[in-house]
Design a protein around this motif. Structure first.
Motif, PDB file in Angstrom:
ATOM      1  N   ASP A   1       0.838  -1.179   0.000  1.00 25.80           N
ATOM      2  CA  ASP A   1       0.000   0.000   0.000  1.00 25.80           C
ATOM      3  C   ASP A   1       0.878   1.236   0.000  1.00 25.80           C
ATOM      4  OD1 ASP A   1      -2.557   1.197   0.193  1.00 25.80           O
ATOM      5  OD2 ASP A   1      -2.126   1.657   2.276  1.00 25.80           O
TER       6      ASP A   1
ATOM      7  N   ARG B   1      -7.104  -7.799   4.766  1.00 28.53           N
ATOM      8  CA  ARG B   1      -8.062  -6.761   5.159  1.00 28.53           C
ATOM      9  C   ARG B   1      -9.201  -7.345   5.986  1.00 28.53           C
ATOM     10  NH1 ARG B   1      -7.076  -3.213   0.590  1.00 28.53           N
ATOM     11  NH2 ARG B   1      -7.946  -4.756  -0.804  1.00 28.53           N
TER      12      ARG B   1
ATOM     13  N   THR C   1     -10.187  -6.157   9.696  1.00 26.78           N
ATOM     14  CA  THR C   1     -11.430  -5.435   9.994  1.00 26.78           C
ATOM     15  C   THR C   1     -12.369  -6.248  10.876  1.00 26.78           C
ATOM     16  OG1 THR C   1     -12.400  -6.223   7.930  1.00 26.78           O
ATOM     17  CG2 THR C   1     -11.342  -4.073   7.885  1.00 26.78           C
TER      18      THR C   1
ATOM     19  N   SER D   1      -6.724   5.169  -0.245  1.00 23.66           N
ATOM     20  CA  SER D   1      -6.642   6.434   0.474  1.00 23.66           C
ATOM     21  C   SER D   1      -5.892   6.282   1.786  1.00 23.66           C
ATOM     22  CB  SER D   1      -8.044   6.955   0.766  1.00 23.66           C
ATOM     23  OG  SER D   1      -8.618   6.243   1.826  1.00 23.66           O
ATOM     24  N   ARG D   2      -4.767   6.889   1.836  1.00 29.09           N
ATOM     25  CA  ARG D   2      -3.987   6.873   3.069  1.00 29.09           C
ATOM     26  C   ARG D   2      -3.417   8.264   3.278  1.00 29.09           C
ATOM     27  NH1 ARG D   2       1.007   3.167   3.213  1.00 29.09           N
ATOM     28  NH2 ARG D   2       1.922   5.101   2.540  1.00 29.09           N
TER      29      ARG D   2
ATOM     30  N   GLU E   1     -10.836  11.833   5.393  1.00 29.91           N
ATOM     31  CA  GLU E   1     -10.325  10.479   5.185  1.00 29.91           C
ATOM     32  C   GLU E   1     -11.414   9.454   5.484  1.00 29.91           C
ATOM     33  OE1 GLU E   1      -6.709   9.708   7.125  1.00 29.91           O
ATOM     34  OE2 GLU E   1      -6.645   7.607   6.526  1.00 29.91           O
ATOM     35  N   ARG E   2     -12.191   9.714   6.521  1.00 30.32           N
ATOM     36  CA  ARG E   2     -13.255   8.786   6.875  1.00 30.32           C
ATOM     37  C   ARG E   2     -14.244   8.646   5.718  1.00 30.32           C
ATOM     38  NH1 ARG E   2     -16.296  11.304  10.644  1.00 30.32           N
ATOM     39  NH2 ARG E   2     -14.325  11.760  11.707  1.00 30.32           N
TER      40      ARG E   2
ATOM     41  N   ARG F   1     -13.031   6.285   3.108  1.00 29.75           N
ATOM     42  CA  ARG F   1     -13.158   4.877   3.475  1.00 29.75           C
ATOM     43  C   ARG F   1     -14.614   4.433   3.435  1.00 29.75           C
ATOM     44  NH1 ARG F   1      -8.420   3.188   4.672  1.00 29.75           N
ATOM     45  NH2 ARG F   1      -6.886   4.521   5.703  1.00 29.75           N
ATOM     46  N   GLU F   2     -15.492   5.350   3.777  1.00 31.05           N
ATOM     47  CA  GLU F   2     -16.908   4.995   3.774  1.00 31.05           C
ATOM     48  C   GLU F   2     -17.381   4.575   2.395  1.00 31.05           C
ATOM     49  OE1 GLU F   2     -18.438   7.769   7.513  1.00 31.05           O
ATOM     50  OE2 GLU F   2     -18.873   8.340   5.442  1.00 31.05           O
TER      51      GLU F   2
ATOM     52  N   ARG G   1     -15.677   3.088   0.083  1.00 33.22           N
ATOM     53  CA  ARG G   1     -15.241   1.720  -0.154  1.00 33.22           C
ATOM     54  C   ARG G   1     -16.098   0.748   0.640  1.00 33.22           C
ATOM     55  NH1 ARG G   1     -12.113  -2.837   0.258  1.00 33.22           N
ATOM     56  NH2 ARG G   1     -10.365  -2.936  -1.172  1.00 33.22           N
ATOM     57  N   THR G   2     -16.305   1.062   1.889  1.00 32.91           N
ATOM     58  CA  THR G   2     -17.121   0.198   2.734  1.00 32.91           C
ATOM     59  C   THR G   2     -18.514   0.008   2.137  1.00 32.91           C
ATOM     60  OG1 THR G   2     -15.943   1.012   4.666  1.00 32.91           O
ATOM     61  CG2 THR G   2     -18.014  -0.134   5.057  1.00 32.91           C
TER      62      THR G   2
END
Lengths: 226, 226
Positions: free
Chosen positions: A133, A197, A201, B134-135, B143-144, B147-148, B150-151
């Motif tokens: 990553d 992952r 998670t 995204s890092r 950033e959250r 990730r959301e 993707r989730t």
DNA sequence: GACCGATCCTACCGACGGGTAGCTTTTCGT
DNA sequence: ACGAAAAGCTACCCGTCGGTAGGATCGGTC
């Protein structure tokens, strides 16, 4: 989670909230501590977002001590990458094994491989994140090295898959093995990453063996009779 | 590729190598230009490594002009994420389709989905990188959000896979669908990402349809009869 | 062709980050 | 118990970065 700045407030560099003077351990002992702290911060904030001061704070020490261990930020991150690269390569070696098993047992082979990989990943997840990553690298040279490790893994896997594809004497639908194998290798690696992952998670919902078995089955079935 | 600094050398802020004064276009026109430039730099250098000055240079303009478009770095990156998020969600929608096809056609469904995904990814690869990779985000909030997205994708896919698993009346080896589906969803997403990588690294060696068909076959075979 | 608002540019500020000089404290051998 | 080397710490330098004030320029209007 994203503000890399330490708890500073004073005008100069040193916040020195009532921290006690650190023990006299010396560079040799401090170096691994520094690498550990750096790895953690790197994963959280990326290269540019990780300051030497923050690293020093994480170790419980001040900047010059860090510079006593590594002469520059670049060299620090270079050393870190080298260490993690070693870990990865070792784990990959045991995960892939030296020889490609016969096609009949390929599901078992994949399962074993994934299980080994997931075990290693569970024990040192950050090592994997840093390589797979890697973005916003330190400088071109170091970043390139990180990518090279991944490329190496994929290439080795591709060679093994190509050999397996050619060994099988069944009808081919997927076209030239030499063309398809790299794609499949990239995919198998991606599957492994997805497993990592998942384990991270769901935190304990799966054991490496259990998840490895599931992934192995999917990968093997997807590839066989291609 | 990793030195985010512009070609500066003078003492103050402005390098002003003999660039000509930029045309008077105004914030409304400049805003998308700024977002485009920011996206490119973000993918290359990460958030912390992307300076407002560098963005301005990339647009061919000076910093105050950028600040005329967006009042702060945070808001700029927030707007960028919002735009890319919209693109992603739209592409995902058409890739997944609204209904889950019967199991018999699942390979075709996967193929179509991957093909749509790869086409979208080929046309706007950076949009995908920014979300899936995204890092070192701008700040916790932004950033959250990344990730959301993707989730969300993974969850939706998981629901569809769970439905498909339950619909099938064949023997189950993989255990509870509700437990297995999220893992498979994560895996399918990973396979899609691997396809994107393949297309990017081999540059033209595969068409989206061709690669999508291969990935779809592997995914479908891996999952069916689970 | 002179005015005027919109737009862009130069020049700057305070804060922070990489990196360093030199003093203080600990530790250890004798 | 004492002195010196080893290790840490304070305080600072300089460059860059996010952000801003105010002067210069463009482009259209009357």
């Amino acid at each position: 989670m994203s503000a890399p700045s330490r708890s500073r407030s004073g005008p100069g560099d040193p916040p020195r909230a009532g921290r006690r003077r650190a023990a006299h351990l010396g560079p040799a002992i401090r170096r691994p501590q520094v690498l550990d702290a750096t790895l953690k911060l790197l994963v959280e904030h990326g290269y540019a977002g990780t300051s030497m001061g923050a690293i020093a704070d994480a170790v419980g020490v001040t900047k010059p001590v860090v510079y006593e261990c590594y002469p520059s930020k670049r060299e620090l991150f270079g050393a870190l990458l080298e260490r993690e690269e070693g870990r990865i390569v070792a784990a990959i070696g045991s995960a892939l094994g030296e020889e490609w098993k016969p096609v009949e047992e390929s599901e078992e082979a994949y399962t074993q491989g994934f299980t080994a990989l997931l075990t290693a990943a569970r024990d040192a997840p950050d090592s994997w994140r840093i390589v797979f990553d890697s973005r916003g690298g330190p400088d071109p040279a170091v970043e390139r090295r990180a990518r090279e490790v991944r490329t190496l893994v994929v290439e080795r896997l591709a060679a093994m898959i190509a050999a397996a594809l050619e060994a099988g004497d069944r009808p081919r639908h997927g076209g030239d093995p030499a063309r398809v194998a790299p794609v499949l290798a990239e995919m198998v690696v991606a599957i492994g990453e997805s497993g990592v992952r998942t384990m991270l998670t769901t935190e304990g919902a799966w054991t490496p063996a259990e998840l490895g078995s599931l992934l192995g089955r999917v990968a093997a079935r997807g590839i066989e009779d291609l």
